[in-house]
Design a protein around this motif. Structure first.
Motif, mmCIF file in Angstrom:
data_model
loop_
_atom_site.group_PDB
_atom_site.id
_atom_site.type_symbol
_atom_site.label_atom_id
_atom_site.label_comp_id
_atom_site.label_asym_id
_atom_site.label_seq_id
_atom_site.Cartn_x
_atom_site.Cartn_y
_atom_site.Cartn_z
ATOM 1 N N LYS A 185 0.845 -1.212 0.000
ATOM 2 C CA LYS A 185 0.000 0.000 0.000
ATOM 3 C C LYS A 185 0.872 1.251 0.000
ATOM 4 C CE LYS A 185 -4.152 -1.936 2.138
ATOM 5 N NZ LYS A 185 -4.890 -2.146 3.400
ATOM 6 N N ASN B 125 -2.175 -0.545 -6.593
ATOM 7 C CA ASN B 125 -3.588 -0.170 -6.718
ATOM 8 C C ASN B 125 -4.509 -1.096 -5.936
ATOM 9 O OD1 ASN B 125 -2.416 0.217 -9.911
ATOM 10 N ND2 ASN B 125 -3.145 1.994 -8.744
ATOM 11 N N LYS B 126 -4.170 -2.380 -5.922
ATOM 12 C CA LYS B 126 -4.995 -3.355 -5.197
ATOM 13 C C LYS B 126 -4.063 -4.233 -4.383
ATOM 14 C CE LYS B 126 -8.442 -4.240 -8.780
ATOM 15 N NZ LYS B 126 -8.766 -5.286 -9.762
ATOM 16 N N ILE C 122 -0.407 -3.633 -9.780
ATOM 17 C CA ILE C 122 -0.411 -2.361 -10.492
ATOM 18 C C ILE C 122 -1.387 -2.613 -11.651
ATOM 19 C CG2 ILE C 122 0.957 -0.681 -11.763
ATOM 20 C CD1 ILE C 122 1.852 -1.082 -8.783
ATOM 21 N N THR C 123 -2.534 -1.981 -11.581
ATOM 22 C CA THR C 123 -3.616 -2.327 -12.504
ATOM 23 C C THR C 123 -3.307 -1.856 -13.922
ATOM 24 O OG1 THR C 123 -5.117 -2.030 -10.646
ATOM 25 C CG2 THR C 123 -6.122 -2.186 -12.829
ATOM 26 N N SER D 193 -3.819 -0.463 -17.667
ATOM 27 C CA SER D 193 -4.687 0.610 -18.159
ATOM 28 C C SER D 193 -5.495 0.185 -19.378
ATOM 29 C CB SER D 193 -3.839 1.832 -18.513
ATOM 30 O OG SER D 193 -2.889 1.471 -19.504
ATOM 31 N N GLY E 96 4.729 1.159 -11.236
ATOM 32 C CA GLY E 96 3.508 1.837 -10.778
ATOM 33 C C GLY E 96 3.713 3.329 -10.564
ATOM 34 N N THR F 149 -1.921 -5.693 -16.365
ATOM 35 C CA THR F 149 -1.756 -5.659 -14.912
ATOM 36 C C THR F 149 -0.470 -6.388 -14.505
ATOM 37 O OG1 THR F 149 -4.105 -5.486 -14.441
ATOM 38 C CG2 THR F 149 -2.741 -6.539 -12.746
#
Ligand SMILES: [Zn+2]
Length: 483
Positions: free
Chosen positions: A98, A103-104, A285-286, A288, A328, A337
């Motif tokens: 975090k 991102n998640k 890291i999502t 795009s 990220g 991702t």
């Protein structure tokens, strides 16, 4: 670490590589780059290539992976799966991801068997008293703290023990004495380690009351190497311990003089009626443009309860976390991702990865390519691919971007991901393996001596740069590595 598939032709190429200075590698890289510009641009556009160069430079100058490793080994330390320290490691990993801007971040529970190491005293008791440096092997039963004294019978290796007649060592202690051979790729481990994993039940089937092995390790220090064992069904469970290399040398020499006995006492305990909980920690890291397409990098978060798990596998945790974090935090979001999987309970039997395969059974196809770090203690010298035939050309483009880091392309195209990720490989995920120098790895592996001082910060920067370049390349190229 799990044993890697090994190629005999490797040695020649390593010598060639050793002769190649980094300056020469950079020149060759420039030359090759000029030859391949158009082909390379069809895999990675110029903007993404530029970003790759700046990420690589950033990773080579960043202390981030070292800071992550220093934090894990200092604030958490040893983290045997299922213990309070393991829970602390899980909380540490969630918070660190975090803080680094993932991102998640989430955890997935894993149930594991309960085992406590307890204490161990082991000594030569006859013909004279001499304390041995030993460690109980992971999952072994103890002696309920009572002294077990018996004559020792030496076997030169596991095969020799297997060949013994049932009943031939009734009431005795079986001792397997062969030494693991040092090799840059850790080849000696696969040869020696079955004595640890299977030795106890084979010894018990011949009538032995306990098993002693020479540590599966290459060092000459008096630290014993622990590691997991597996009891066979329907065979008596006997205590299994490893002694350090110098102690094993001594025991073998004493045995050449005549009858020798050892006394051991251990409070190790399996709790077969109990289940403990650990977790896989996952951060993303999502992507795009293709968020469902996953580039997987990972390591295992747990360690043995000796040392601080700096090499095994804090190194992998730090490298993969830092690589994803730097991508990220860069200006361009990755198209796919990038998922960092920190597996739980690898050391005690791959429980985390087995649970991951259950939890993600329906999305294995979304794992476009993967790479784990769970071996080695030095610079990466080779990239070994395991991808579809058509996408091998794209991996060669990746290889050209790694040449100035001293990484050569390996021959062949049959690499399986290491360790935990080998299960995703078996399920069809394409993979690459980065081969680091493993010459010294088994000096410290699974010992009290696996500590932060063994890690060279400059080597760690190179390792992190390689994983950063790989993850970025795999996320931006859009290549279907299964084809
Ligand atoms: Zn490991």
């Amino acid at each position: 670490m799990q044993v890697l598939i090994l190629a005999l032709e490797f040695d020649v190429r390593f010598i060639a590589h050793s002769l190649l200075s980094l300056g020469a590698a950079a020149l060759i890289s420039l030359f090759l780059a000029s030859q391949h510009v158009s082909a390379d641009e069809s895999v990675l556009n110029s903007g993404d290539t530029q970003a790759l160069h700046s990420l690589k430079a950033q990773a080579l100058n960043s202390d981030l992976s070292y800071e992550i490793l220093e934090s894990l080994t200092t604030e958490v330390g040893a983290r045997l799966a299922g213990t309070p320290a393991d829970q602390k490691a899980i909380q540490w990993a969630v918070q660190k991801m975090k803080d680094l801007g993932f991102n998640k971040v989430w955890t997935e529970d894993v149930e594991i068997p309960a085992w406590d190491r307890g204490t161990l005293d082991v000594k030569i008791s006859d013909p004279y008293q001499h304390t041995l440096t030993g460690l109980t092997l992971g999952g072994s039963v103890g002696t309920k703290g009572r002294a077990l004294n018996a004559e020792v019978v030496e076997f030169v290796d596991l095969t020799a023990l297997q060949a013994a007649e049932p009943g031939s060592i009734d009431g005795k202690i079986a001792y397997i004495s062969n030494r693991m051979v040092r090799h840059i790729e850790g080849r000696g481990y696969g040869v020696a380690v079955p004595a640890r994993g299977a030795g106890a039940s084979i010894a018990a089937s011949k009538g032995a009351k306990a098993l002693i092995i020479r540590s599966i390790g290459t060092g000459d220090h008096r630290f014993a190497h622990t590691g997991g064992i597996k009891y066979a069904d329907e065979v008596a469970r006997i205590p299994a311990i490893a002694i350090s290399n110098p102690d094993a040398d001594l025991l073998s020499r004493v045995l050449t003089r005549g009858k020798t006995s050892v006394t051991l006492s251990s409070t190790a305990k399996r709790h077969d009626d109990k289940v403990r909980t650990t977790a896989n920690v996952i951060g993303e890291i999502t992507g795009s443009q293709a968020p469902d397409e996953i580039v997987a990098i990972g390591a295992h978060l747990d360690s043995w309860d000796v040392g601080t798990g700096a090499m095994d596998d804090g190194l992998g945790v730090a490298i993969t976390m830092a690589a994803a974090a730097m991508i990220g935090q860069s200006e361009i979001a990755p198209k796919r991702t990038i998922r960092v999987i920190l597996y739980g309970a690898e050391e005690i039997g791959f429980y985390g990865t087995k649970q991951y395969m259950i939890d993600h059974a329906n999305s294995v196809d979304q794992h476009m390519i993967g790479a784990e770090w769970d071996f080695g203690l030095g610079r990466i010298f080779e990239l070994r691919p395991g991808v579809g035939e058509q996408s091998l050309a794209a991996i060669q483009v990746l290889g050209r971007h790694l040449l100035d880091l001293g990484v050569l392309m390996g021959k062949g195209n049959d690499a399986q991901a290491q360790s935990d990720m080998s299960l995703l490989s078996k399920a069809g995920m394409p993979a690459v393996n980065f081969m680091p120098d493993g010459s010294r790895y088994f000096d410290y592996h699974h010992t009290e001596n696996d500590t932060l001082d063994k890690i060279d910060p400059d080597d760690l920067k190179q390792n992190t740069a390689v994983y950063t370049v790989f993850a970025w390349f795999a996320a931006q190229s859009g290549v279907d590595f299964r084809r």
